[in-house]
Write an enzyme that holds these catalytic residues in place. Structure first.
Site, PDB file in Angstrom:
ATOM      1  CB  THR A  28      -0.910  -0.011   1.251  1.00 48.94           C
ATOM      2  OG1 THR A  28      -1.740  -1.161   1.165  1.00 48.94           O
ATOM      3  CG2 THR A  28      -1.767   1.216   1.353  1.00 48.94           C
ATOM      4  CG  ASP A  71      -1.816  -7.080  -1.972  1.00 47.57           C
ATOM      5  OD1 ASP A  71      -2.749  -6.276  -1.934  1.00 47.57           O
ATOM      6  OD2 ASP A  71      -1.546  -7.869  -1.026  1.00 47.57           O
ATOM      7  CB  SER A  73      -1.986 -11.173  -0.363  1.00 44.78           C
ATOM      8  OG  SER A  73      -2.441 -10.024   0.250  1.00 44.78           O
ATOM      9  CB  THR A 103       0.980  -4.188   6.492  1.00 44.70           C
ATOM     10  OG1 THR A 103      -0.313  -4.178   5.895  1.00 44.70           O
ATOM     11  CG2 THR A 103       1.539  -2.786   6.539  1.00 44.70           C
ATOM     12  CG  ASP A 104      -2.199  -7.863   3.864  1.00 46.50           C
ATOM     13  OD1 ASP A 104      -2.524  -7.168   4.838  1.00 46.50           O
ATOM     14  OD2 ASP A 104      -2.831  -7.871   2.781  1.00 46.50           O
TER      15      ASP A 104
HETATM   16  N1  ASP Z   1      -2.588  -5.844   0.940  1.00 52.20           N
HETATM   17  C1  ASP Z   1      -1.533  -4.899   1.203  1.00 52.20           C
HETATM   18  C2  ASP Z   1      -0.209  -5.637   1.158  1.00 52.20           C
HETATM   19  O1  ASP Z   1       0.099  -6.331   2.081  1.00 52.20           O
HETATM   20  C3  ASP Z   1      -1.740  -4.250   2.509  1.00 52.20           C
HETATM   21  C4  ASP Z   1      -0.666  -3.268   2.903  1.00 52.20           C
HETATM   22  O2  ASP Z   1       0.298  -3.011   2.248  1.00 52.20           O
HETATM   23  O3  ASP Z   1      -0.821  -2.705   3.987  1.00 52.20           O
HETATM   24  O4  ASP Z   1       0.487  -5.543   0.187  1.00 52.20           O
END
Ligand code: ASP
Length: 353
Positions: A28, A71, A73, A103-104
């Site tokens: 993100t 992303d 994930s 963050t994921d």
């Molecule tokens: N779905 C995003 C990721 O992990 C969420 C984030 O970056 O906070 O790439």
């Protein structure tokens, strides 16, 4: 191997305080609005445009980006291998490394990197954001700027941080002790079983006694991982055929058993027999707790008193993220099951007490 863009140098200073290599993987943080007004991954030059204050840090930046930012994930072992190799190949040329990551799965990636890089004596800091840098209320700028400051920080001419960390929402955490615990608020990460390493306020206050002390050995890269493992999370109602199916699968070499509380399992004979048979057939079964805090203590309750005898090993206070990536590391690194088990039950990068 994944494709990387060629390294870009943003040499802003003649006498920089530090030279940092930024590895931009996506997430993100680095999103910006495209022509249609939707958020999409953007290049690091857009990040710099959105956070011009970075240019005032007395730090020269070089950036390597994934050709297709992702992303997190979608992170796979090959991404970790790519990141670890970049750090290994550029280790002597930089004072520190900053990984911009979603963050994921950041806690998995930080844990994995901690096992892949042995003998670090420079900082490897992961950060990201809950809101894209293009968004006015984004946490991206603070996370990015302070992470860079931490990656550049020295004491008596030596780097302050010599391990893999996550910096997020003003706290610096040991990477392999961290967990994503929040998807809505800014305080996305916690480290229940190990104190925070630093808090960023007006100054960055390091908790010196909790930092990993630098090692003198040369950096070693262990980038092989064996992902033929599974996480078996206990829940009331878990059935015999399901457990039997998993433990009989020839494709599974390691099982992370996510048990209750202090390492408790339903001590029915069908369950214990399946675990024992799995162990006898060469599967490594590592018991960790579903709780974020505390640790596995075999024998504290009757419901865990048979586990040592049947060959289940205790993961003590490891997070799921650390246990999973350490299992992948140990299975790839050692051919002998006893060595795999010794590795899993011994602290190697500060991941367990
Ligand atoms: N779905 C995003 C990721 O992990 C969420 C984030 O970056 O906070 O790439």
């Amino acid at each position: 191997m994944l494709e990387l863009n060629p390294i870009e140098h943003f040499d802003l200073f003649n006498n920089p305080k530090s030279n940092i290599l930024v590895i931009y993987t996506g997430g993100t943080l680095g999103m910006d609005y495209d022509e249609a007004g939707s958020l999409a991954p953007c290049g690091f030059d857009s990040v710099l445009r959105r956070a011009p204050v970075i240019k005032e840090l007395q730090i020269n930046l070089s950036v390597i980006s994934f050709k297709i930012p992702i992303d997190s994930s979608k992170v796979e072992v090959s991404h970790w291998q790519q990141i670890a190799k970049v750090i290994y190949d550029h280790y002597d040329g930089f004072d520190g490394f900053l990984i911009l990551h979603g963050t994921d799965t950041m806690a998995y990636s930080a844990s994995a990197l901690s096992f892949m890089l042995e003998g670090l004596n420079k900082p490897v800091i992961f950060t990201g954001a809950q809101l894209p840098i293009a968004s006015p209320r984004s946490d991206a700028k603070e996370n990015l700027v302070t992470s860079l400051e931490i990656a550049a920080d020295t004491k008596n001419g030596k780097p302050v941080i010599t391990e893999v960390c996550i910096f997020f929402n003003n706290v610096l955490l040991r990477g392999n002790r961290s967990k994503k615990v929040e998807s809505q608020q800014f305080d996305a990460f916690e480290s229940e079983n190990y104190p925070i390493l630093a808090k960023a306020g007006i100054t960055i206050d390091y908790q010196w006694s909790y930092l990993r002390t630098p090692v003198v050995e040369k950096l070693k890269l262990h980038d092989q991982m064996d992902a033929s493992i599974v996480i078996l999370k206990l829940f009331p109602g878990l059935s015999e055929p399901v457990v039997e199916h998993l433990l009989n699968s020839p494709d599974i070499r390691g099982v992370i058993l996510e048990s209750y509380g202090a390492g408790n399992v339903p001590n029915e004979s069908w369950f214990l027999n399946l675990l024992e048979k799995g162990n006898q057939e060469g599967k490594v079964i590592l018991n960790i707790s579903q709780c974020n805090g505390g640790k596995v203590i075999h024998g504290k309750y009757q419901t865990s008193s048979e586990l040592d005898r049947i060959g289940v090993i205790s993961g003590e206070d490891m997070t799921t993220e650390a246990a999973t990536t350490k299992m992948m590391h140990a299975l790839a690194h050692y051919s002998n099951i006893t060595d795999v088990k010794t590795c899993l039950t011994t602290p190697i990068r500060g991941e367990m007490n």
